[in-house]
Design a protein around this motif. Sequence first.
Motif, PDB file in Angstrom:
ATOM      1  N   LEU A 248     -55.744  -2.630  -9.365  1.00  0.00           N
ATOM      2  CA  LEU A 248     -56.874  -1.721  -9.708  1.00  0.00           C
ATOM      3  C   LEU A 248     -57.154  -1.101 -10.641  1.00  0.00           C
ATOM      4  N   GLN A 249     -57.073  -2.041 -11.686  1.00  0.00           N
ATOM      5  CA  GLN A 249     -57.419  -2.172 -12.886  1.00  0.00           C
ATOM      6  C   GLN A 249     -58.742  -2.345 -13.189  1.00  0.00           C
ATOM      7  N   GLN A 250     -59.238  -3.834 -12.488  1.00  0.00           N
ATOM      8  CA  GLN A 250     -60.319  -3.857 -12.869  1.00  0.00           C
ATOM      9  C   GLN A 250     -61.111  -3.836 -11.805  1.00  0.00           C
ATOM     10  N   ALA A 251     -61.000  -3.233 -10.313  1.00  0.00           N
ATOM     11  CA  ALA A 251     -61.865  -2.144  -9.385  1.00  0.00           C
ATOM     12  C   ALA A 251     -62.748  -1.387 -10.792  1.00  0.00           C
TER      13      ALA A 251
ATOM     14  N   MET B  60     -47.021  -6.804  -7.780  1.00  0.00           N
ATOM     15  CA  MET B  60     -46.653  -6.202  -8.173  1.00  0.00           C
ATOM     16  C   MET B  60     -48.146  -6.060  -9.369  1.00  0.00           C
ATOM     17  N   VAL B  61     -47.962  -7.295 -10.596  1.00  0.00           N
ATOM     18  CA  VAL B  61     -48.699  -6.955 -11.596  1.00  0.00           C
ATOM     19  C   VAL B  61     -50.382  -7.213 -11.380  1.00  0.00           C
ATOM     20  N   GLU B  62     -50.069  -8.660  -9.834  1.00  0.00           N
ATOM     21  CA  GLU B  62     -51.210  -8.485  -9.391  1.00  0.00           C
ATOM     22  C   GLU B  62     -52.168  -7.315  -8.479  1.00  0.00           C
ATOM     23  N   LEU B  63     -51.192  -6.116  -7.786  1.00  0.00           N
ATOM     24  CA  LEU B  63     -51.864  -5.178  -7.613  1.00  0.00           C
ATOM     25  C   LEU B  63     -52.681  -4.240  -8.182  1.00  0.00           C
ATOM     26  N   VAL B  64     -51.608  -4.149  -9.082  1.00  0.00           N
ATOM     27  CA  VAL B  64     -51.644  -3.013 -10.752  1.00  0.00           C
ATOM     28  C   VAL B  64     -53.155  -3.479 -11.919  1.00  0.00           C
TER      29      VAL B  64
ATOM     30  N   CYS C 119     -54.573   1.129 -18.819  1.00  0.00           N
ATOM     31  CA  CYS C 119     -53.064   0.465 -18.075  1.00  0.00           C
ATOM     32  C   CYS C 119     -52.784  -0.279 -18.802  1.00  0.00           C
ATOM     33  N   LEU C 120     -51.645  -0.131 -18.736  1.00  0.00           N
ATOM     34  CA  LEU C 120     -50.215  -0.654 -19.033  1.00  0.00           C
ATOM     35  C   LEU C 120     -48.986  -1.670 -19.107  1.00  0.00           C
ATOM     36  N   ILE C 121     -49.280  -2.889 -18.475  1.00  0.00           N
ATOM     37  CA  ILE C 121     -48.401  -3.343 -17.743  1.00  0.00           C
ATOM     38  C   ILE C 121     -47.345  -4.563 -18.130  1.00  0.00           C
ATOM     39  N   GLN C 122     -45.761  -3.374 -18.407  1.00  0.00           N
ATOM     40  CA  GLN C 122     -44.728  -4.388 -18.392  1.00  0.00           C
ATOM     41  C   GLN C 122     -44.285  -5.229 -16.976  1.00  0.00           C
ATOM     42  N   PHE C 123     -44.697  -6.629 -17.708  1.00  0.00           N
ATOM     43  CA  PHE C 123     -44.407  -7.869 -16.625  1.00  0.00           C
ATOM     44  C   PHE C 123     -43.427  -8.581 -16.404  1.00  0.00           C
ATOM     45  N   GLY C 124     -42.060  -8.626 -17.469  1.00  0.00           N
ATOM     46  CA  GLY C 124     -41.081  -9.355 -17.526  1.00  0.00           C
ATOM     47  C   GLY C 124     -41.384 -10.890 -16.929  1.00  0.00           C
ATOM     48  N   THR C 125     -40.905 -11.393 -16.492  1.00  0.00           N
ATOM     49  CA  THR C 125     -41.107 -13.151 -16.153  1.00  0.00           C
ATOM     50  C   THR C 125     -42.061 -12.917 -15.278  1.00  0.00           C
ATOM     51  N   SER C 126     -43.197 -12.185 -15.023  1.00  0.00           N
ATOM     52  CA  SER C 126     -44.213 -12.140 -13.555  1.00  0.00           C
ATOM     53  C   SER C 126     -44.925 -12.885 -14.784  1.00  0.00           C
ATOM     54  N   SER C 127     -46.365 -13.230 -14.248  1.00  0.00           N
ATOM     55  CA  SER C 127     -47.399 -13.806 -15.061  1.00  0.00           C
ATOM     56  C   SER C 127     -48.412 -12.409 -15.621  1.00  0.00           C
ATOM     57  N   PRO C 128     -48.297 -12.481 -16.474  1.00  0.00           N
ATOM     58  CA  PRO C 128     -49.182 -11.691 -16.933  1.00  0.00           C
ATOM     59  C   PRO C 128     -50.822 -11.323 -16.451  1.00  0.00           C
ATOM     60  N   PRO C 129     -50.940  -9.209 -17.042  1.00  0.00           N
ATOM     61  CA  PRO C 129     -52.625  -9.237 -16.517  1.00  0.00           C
ATOM     62  C   PRO C 129     -53.633 -10.391 -17.161  1.00  0.00           C
ATOM     63  N   ARG C 130     -54.954  -9.567 -16.242  1.00  0.00           N
ATOM     64  CA  ARG C 130     -55.780 -10.214 -16.249  1.00  0.00           C
ATOM     65  C   ARG C 130     -57.149  -9.073 -17.773  1.00  0.00           C
ATOM     66  N   TYR C 131     -56.775  -8.077 -16.287  1.00  0.00           N
ATOM     67  CA  TYR C 131     -57.838  -7.255 -16.937  1.00  0.00           C
ATOM     68  C   TYR C 131     -57.193  -5.691 -17.547  1.00  0.00           C
ATOM     69  N   ALA C 132     -55.939  -5.599 -17.115  1.00  0.00           N
ATOM     70  CA  ALA C 132     -55.141  -4.143 -17.870  1.00  0.00           C
ATOM     71  C   ALA C 132     -54.145  -5.238 -19.236  1.00  0.00           C
ATOM     72  N   GLN C 133     -53.626  -4.148 -19.937  1.00  0.00           N
ATOM     73  CA  GLN C 133     -52.612  -4.248 -21.573  1.00  0.00           C
ATOM     74  C   GLN C 133     -51.440  -5.460 -20.339  1.00  0.00           C
ATOM     75  N   GLY C 134     -50.666  -6.025 -21.426  1.00  0.00           N
ATOM     76  CA  GLY C 134     -49.664  -6.306 -20.375  1.00  0.00           C
ATOM     77  C   GLY C 134     -48.436  -6.710 -21.931  1.00  0.00           C
ATOM     78  N   MET C 135     -47.636  -6.580 -22.045  1.00  0.00           N
ATOM     79  CA  MET C 135     -46.273  -7.009 -22.193  1.00  0.00           C
ATOM     80  C   MET C 135     -45.224  -7.125 -21.711  1.00  0.00           C
ATOM     81  N   ASP C 136     -44.650  -8.008 -22.204  1.00  0.00           N
ATOM     82  CA  ASP C 136     -43.546  -8.494 -21.449  1.00  0.00           C
ATOM     83  C   ASP C 136     -42.258  -8.277 -20.851  1.00  0.00           C
ATOM     84  N   TYR C 137     -41.548  -7.395 -22.560  1.00  0.00           N
ATOM     85  CA  TYR C 137     -40.185  -6.388 -22.159  1.00  0.00           C
ATOM     86  C   TYR C 137     -40.749  -5.850 -23.139  1.00  0.00           C
TER      87      TYR C 137
END
Length: 193
Positions: free
Chosen positions: A31-34, A24-28, A44-62
Motif C-alpha cells: 500500500l505504501q508503494q502504491a 501483514m508487512v507485505e500488504l501494508v 507509514c511506520l511498520i513494526q515488523f518483529g520477526t517478519s521480513s522488514p518492509p521495502r517501501y515503508a519505514q520499519g522497526m523490528d520492535y
Amino acid sequence: MNEKTAEFMILALVGTDHHPFDRMVELVDALQQAGEPGRNGRKCLIQFGTSSPPRYAQGMDYLPKSDVQRQIDLADLVICHGGPSTIVEILRSGKRPLVIARDPRKGEHVDGHQQRFARHMANQGHIDLADSAYDVEQLLSHAASTTISASNANVSLPSPDASALLLGALVDGLIAEGKSYRIWHSRRNESRA
C-alpha cells in the motif's frame, strides 16, 4: 490528517509474537508503494518483529512501549494484528484499529484466538476487520477521506484494575463451583456404593 506533519500517518503493528507475520508487512508495504491517498502524502511506520522488514515503508523490528503509545497517538490510522492487548491499547487511545488477525493455518500463530477475538470485536462494532488486500485498501481509502473512521471515542472500556478484579471474581466463582461439584460428585458416588 495529522496536523503536525500534514501527511496521512499509518502505523502498522505486528506485535511481539515469535511467529513471522510477513503477510501483514507485505500488504501494508505494498500500500505504501502504491501511492498517496491524498494531496499531502502518506507516511507509514511498520513494526515488523520477526517478519521480513518492509521495502517501501519505514520499519522497526520492535518499539519500546512508550514509543508504541506515542506512535499510536500520532497515527491517523493504526493497522494491527489481532492480539487482544494491542487492540485494547489502541481503543484506549481513542483510535479505531484496522485489524488483520494472524492465521495459524499460515504459520502466523499457534492457535486461532486472534481470529476469534477480532471477529468478536468487529461484531461489537469496535474495530474494522480486514481479511484481504482489497479490504485494507477500501478501509484505508475511507480513513484517508474522513477522520471519523480513525476515531473510536465512543468505546467505553473498564480500567485495567477493574478488569483484574472482575477476572479474579470470575476465577473465584469457578473454583468455588469446582469444589461444590467435587463434593456433590463424591457424595453421589458414596450413596451408590
